[in-house]
Design an enzyme around this catalytic site. Structure first.
Site, mmCIF file in Angstrom:
data_model
loop_
_atom_site.group_PDB
_atom_site.id
_atom_site.type_symbol
_atom_site.label_atom_id
_atom_site.label_comp_id
_atom_site.label_asym_id
_atom_site.label_seq_id
_atom_site.Cartn_x
_atom_site.Cartn_y
_atom_site.Cartn_z
ATOM 1 N N ARG A 13 0.853 -1.186 0.000
ATOM 2 C CA ARG A 13 0.000 0.000 0.000
ATOM 3 C C ARG A 13 0.894 1.244 0.000
ATOM 4 N NH1 ARG A 13 -3.686 3.051 4.409
ATOM 5 N NH2 ARG A 13 -4.627 4.462 2.899
ATOM 6 N N HIS A 14 0.506 2.263 -0.738
ATOM 7 C CA HIS A 14 1.298 3.496 -0.838
ATOM 8 C C HIS A 14 1.477 4.155 0.530
ATOM 9 C CE1 HIS A 14 -2.216 6.081 -0.162
ATOM 10 N NE2 HIS A 14 -2.883 5.227 -0.916
ATOM 11 N N GLY A 15 2.506 4.985 0.632
ATOM 12 C CA GLY A 15 2.719 5.769 1.837
ATOM 13 C C GLY A 15 1.640 6.840 1.986
ATOM 14 N N GLU A 16 1.668 7.492 3.127
ATOM 15 C CA GLU A 16 0.680 8.543 3.385
ATOM 16 C C GLU A 16 0.745 9.613 2.300
ATOM 17 O OE1 GLU A 16 -0.222 10.737 7.421
ATOM 18 O OE2 GLU A 16 1.198 11.934 6.241
ATOM 19 N N SER A 17 -0.417 9.966 1.747
ATOM 20 C CA SER A 17 -0.486 11.001 0.719
ATOM 21 C C SER A 17 -0.948 12.319 1.338
ATOM 22 C CB SER A 17 -1.464 10.590 -0.388
ATOM 23 O OG SER A 17 -2.801 10.646 0.097
ATOM 24 N N GLU A 18 -0.820 13.372 0.566
ATOM 25 C CA GLU A 18 -1.301 14.670 1.049
ATOM 26 C C GLU A 18 -2.814 14.650 1.264
ATOM 27 O OE1 GLU A 18 0.101 17.726 -1.539
ATOM 28 O OE2 GLU A 18 2.192 17.534 -0.870
ATOM 29 N N ASP A 19 -3.527 13.861 0.464
ATOM 30 C CA ASP A 19 -4.977 13.772 0.661
ATOM 31 C C ASP A 19 -5.344 12.981 1.908
ATOM 32 O OD1 ASP A 19 -5.805 15.368 -1.386
ATOM 33 O OD2 ASP A 19 -6.416 13.750 -2.729
ATOM 34 N N ASN A 20 -4.446 12.089 2.369
ATOM 35 C CA ASN A 20 -4.713 11.379 3.616
ATOM 36 C C ASN A 20 -4.746 12.329 4.805
ATOM 37 O OD1 ASN A 20 -2.763 8.485 2.621
ATOM 38 N ND2 ASN A 20 -4.981 8.751 2.544
ATOM 39 N N ARG A 63 1.050 8.713 -5.667
ATOM 40 C CA ARG A 63 1.342 8.200 -4.333
ATOM 41 C C ARG A 63 1.814 6.747 -4.378
ATOM 42 N NH1 ARG A 63 -4.192 9.017 -4.989
ATOM 43 N NH2 ARG A 63 -5.646 7.343 -4.359
ATOM 44 N N GLU A 90 -6.719 3.118 -7.339
ATOM 45 C CA GLU A 90 -7.685 2.976 -6.257
ATOM 46 C C GLU A 90 -9.119 3.103 -6.774
ATOM 47 O OE1 GLU A 90 -8.728 1.655 -3.742
ATOM 48 O OE2 GLU A 90 -7.647 2.616 -2.091
#
Length: 275
Positions: A13-20, A63, A90
């Site tokens: 799973r991708h790392g934390e994104s700005e949208d997270n 991401r 996603e």
């Protein structure tokens, strides 16, 4: 023609994104990793540097691709190639993307009135979706397609060249990974796990599925006889070395990633608070 060999598939799973970091629906919005997300994937790459990947498959969204690049950069030479696919993106949220989510619908408002006011309630059923978006049922169909048109063709081709063991990394997204793992398990007629829930992966966590190719083909002669097993899920020991930023993103992320199953979401949020 009979085939044999073992293929390991590591779903990341991708790392934390700005949208997270924001209480909004993300989906196909193409935002990069946050500062913390960049640290997460660097630590991930280091932790997986001793695992030799033959190829890295990635979502086209930044991401996930940035996560794939971090894993690639930490690999020994010759570094594995990264190939991208739209099928690995996603779940799209349609018109809701970029708008805030709310946990429950507002009393007295129709769905159309919610949307007109920029309000997009969390879905709790697999068939529900926003206009222009995908339901979890739609995502399941796309996950099956991703497995059969992207992952398995590479796995089978590489296994013929690199017998007896091949290892593929797949950098993707939480909800899609949760559908792709059961899609693989369903190809094994002996598996008792296809209905297990594979939600709950943290940012930059990984899961591993081994596919043993035992020879022969299934009824339509498209796929060899396979035995599929999940050996690891939500592995995230690499995060222990990272001092988290005080963003409060865990709760927002859990809603976006696990919405559609309220009990799972509540349980996962509770687990995150403990861990």
């Amino acid at each position: 023609m009979a085939e044999s060999g073992t293929v390991a598939i590591t779903f990341i799973r991708h790392g934390e994104s700005e949208d997270n970091l924001r209480p909004i629906w993300a989906g196909w919005r193409d935002t990069p990793l946050s500062e913390l997300g960049t640290k997460q994937v660097k630590a991930l790459g280091s932790s997986l540097s001793s695992t030799r990947f033959d190829i890295i498959l990635s979502s086209t969204l930044r991401r996930a691709y940035m996560t794939a690049k971090a894993v690639q950069e930490a690999q020994h030479e010759p570094k594995p190639e990264i190939l991208t696919s739209l099928l690995l993106r996603e779940q799209t949220r349609g018109i809701a993307e970029g708008h805030p989510w709310i946990t429950e619908p507002r009393l007295g408002l129709s769905l159309e009135e919610h949307y007109a006011q920029g309000l997009f309630p969390i879905h709790h059923e697999r068939w529900q979706k926003f206009p222009g978006g995908e339901s979890l049922e739609d995502l399941e169909l796309r996950a099956n397609k991703a497995v059969k048109e992207v992952i398995l063709p590479h796995a089978l081709t590489l296994s013929k060249v690199r017998k007896p063991k091949t290892h593929i990394a797949v950098a993707s997204h939480g909800l899609l990974i949760a559908e792709m793992i059961p899609a693989l398990l369903k190809l094994d007629p002996t598996s008792s796990e296809p209905h297990t829930t594979y939600r709950g992966m943290l940012n930059s966590a990984w899961a591993r599925v081994t596919v043993e190719i035992v020879g022969g083909h299934d009824r339509d002669e498209r796929w060899p006889d396979m035995r599929v097993r999940v050996t690891d899920f939500n592995s995230h020991a690499h995060l222990n070395s990272i001092v988290p930023l005080s963003t409060g993103s865990e709760k927002r992320d859990s809603v976006q990633t696990f919405a559609g199953d309220e009990e799972d979401s509540i349980a996962i949020q509770a687990e995150q608070k403990v861990n």
